[in-house]
Design an enzyme around this catalytic site. Structure first.
Site, mmCIF file in Angstrom:
data_model
loop_
_atom_site.group_PDB
_atom_site.id
_atom_site.type_symbol
_atom_site.label_atom_id
_atom_site.label_comp_id
_atom_site.label_asym_id
_atom_site.label_seq_id
_atom_site.Cartn_x
_atom_site.Cartn_y
_atom_site.Cartn_z
ATOM 1 N N HIS A 1 4.328 -0.381 0.938
ATOM 2 C CA HIS A 1 4.590 -1.030 2.217
ATOM 3 C C HIS A 1 3.610 -2.161 2.456
ATOM 4 O O HIS A 1 2.431 -2.066 2.103
ATOM 5 C CB HIS A 1 4.473 0.021 3.321
ATOM 6 C CG HIS A 1 4.561 -0.541 4.681
ATOM 7 N ND1 HIS A 1 3.483 -0.601 5.537
ATOM 8 C CD2 HIS A 1 5.596 -1.116 5.339
ATOM 9 C CE1 HIS A 1 3.859 -1.165 6.670
ATOM 10 N NE2 HIS A 1 5.117 -1.496 6.574
ATOM 11 N N HIS B 1 0.822 -1.212 0.000
ATOM 12 C CA HIS B 1 0.000 0.000 0.000
ATOM 13 C C HIS B 1 0.857 1.262 0.000
ATOM 14 O O HIS B 1 1.968 1.273 0.528
ATOM 15 C CB HIS B 1 -0.882 0.049 1.252
ATOM 16 C CG HIS B 1 -1.769 -1.149 1.409
ATOM 17 N ND1 HIS B 1 -2.107 -1.641 2.640
ATOM 18 C CD2 HIS B 1 -2.380 -1.948 0.507
ATOM 19 C CE1 HIS B 1 -2.891 -2.686 2.498
ATOM 20 N NE2 HIS B 1 -3.071 -2.893 1.213
ATOM 21 N N TYR C 1 1.631 2.143 13.926
ATOM 22 C CA TYR C 1 2.403 3.008 13.048
ATOM 23 C C TYR C 1 1.862 4.425 13.059
ATOM 24 O O TYR C 1 0.675 4.663 13.145
ATOM 25 C CB TYR C 1 2.494 2.458 11.624
ATOM 26 C CG TYR C 1 1.212 2.205 10.890
ATOM 27 C CD1 TYR C 1 0.794 3.056 9.867
ATOM 28 C CD2 TYR C 1 0.432 1.096 11.178
ATOM 29 C CE1 TYR C 1 -0.369 2.806 9.159
ATOM 30 C CE2 TYR C 1 -0.739 0.833 10.471
ATOM 31 C CZ TYR C 1 -1.128 1.702 9.463
ATOM 32 O OH TYR C 1 -2.285 1.455 8.770
ATOM 33 N N ASP D 1 -6.436 -6.415 -1.656
ATOM 34 C CA ASP D 1 -5.042 -6.804 -1.861
ATOM 35 C C ASP D 1 -4.884 -7.932 -2.880
ATOM 36 O O ASP D 1 -3.857 -8.020 -3.556
ATOM 37 C CB ASP D 1 -4.385 -7.174 -0.536
ATOM 38 C CG ASP D 1 -4.147 -5.946 0.336
ATOM 39 O OD1 ASP D 1 -4.180 -4.812 -0.184
ATOM 40 O OD2 ASP D 1 -3.923 -6.118 1.556
ATOM 41 N N LYS E 1 5.798 6.609 7.188
ATOM 42 C CA LYS E 1 5.304 5.755 8.271
ATOM 43 C C LYS E 1 6.457 5.348 9.178
ATOM 44 O O LYS E 1 7.517 4.949 8.709
ATOM 45 C CB LYS E 1 4.669 4.479 7.713
ATOM 46 C CG LYS E 1 3.447 4.693 6.866
ATOM 47 C CD LYS E 1 2.944 3.357 6.325
ATOM 48 C CE LYS E 1 1.734 3.550 5.437
ATOM 49 N NZ LYS E 1 1.299 2.264 4.854
#
Length: 183
Positions: free
Chosen positions: A119, A62, A132, A170, A72
């Site tokens: 990521h 993502h 995060y 995904d 992040k």
């Protein structure tokens, strides 16, 4: 804190100073002053996220496009994950390359993933809790992704004794060559 720049420019592994005794441990999980001094990155975090995933859950790859891109700072507080960052900056010398890092509740390691990286992670333990901080707010309209198993990137995901579990989103991410990427 000890900061190590990884093979992808701007991607950094952060090892906090841990204070252990027979009662447990203590560490500063984030200090703006120390982060800026050690990484050379001046950032402002605007959002904290917390997720729980079960063994074999794979999340990613993502990212968000500019003007809503996100840096992040990621860590695991329970369990273990194998975390991956992919350089999607066309102007970068390491464009299309990836780095994987084991993050666990025992090693307390953190990754600084600046804007310009896709990521994702896969959960290795029975469950994992993942925290995060982000430098930008979530913006659905700028959200993008890349197929986790894209052959051009060729991420060597850990082999598990179960199939990976992915969200519908995904499972249907575009190939690297078709994805909208950073300039």
């Amino acid at each position: 804190m000890k900061v190590t720049e990884l093979k992808l420019s701007g991607l950094m592994l952060i090892e906090p100073r841990l204070f252990l005794d027979d009662r447990g441990f203590f560490f500063e999980s984030f200090s703006q002053r120390e982060f800026e001094a050690e990484t050379g990155s001046r950032v402002g975090f605007v959002q904290d996220n917390h997720s729980r995933s079960f063994r074999g859950v794979l999340r990613g790859l993502h990212y968000q496009m500019p003007l809503s891109s996100q840096g992040k700072l990621v860590r695991v507080v329970r369990g273990s994950v194998w975390d991956v960052a992919v350089d999607i900056r066309k102007s970068s010398k390491t464009f299309g390359q990836w780095v994987g890092q084991l993050l666990t509740e025992e090693n307390h390691l953190q990754l600084w993933i600046p804007p310009g990286f896709a990521h994702g992670f896969v959960t290795l333990s029975d469950s994992a809790e993942y925290l995060y901080k982000t430098t930008g707010y979530y913006d659905r309209s700028s959200e993008r992704g890349i197929a986790w198993n894209d052959p051009d990137i060729a991420i060597a995901w850990p082999q598990l004794d179960i199939a990976f579990s992915l969200s519908e989103k995904d499972r249907n991410q575009p190939a690297f060559k078709q994805a909208e990427l950073f300039a």
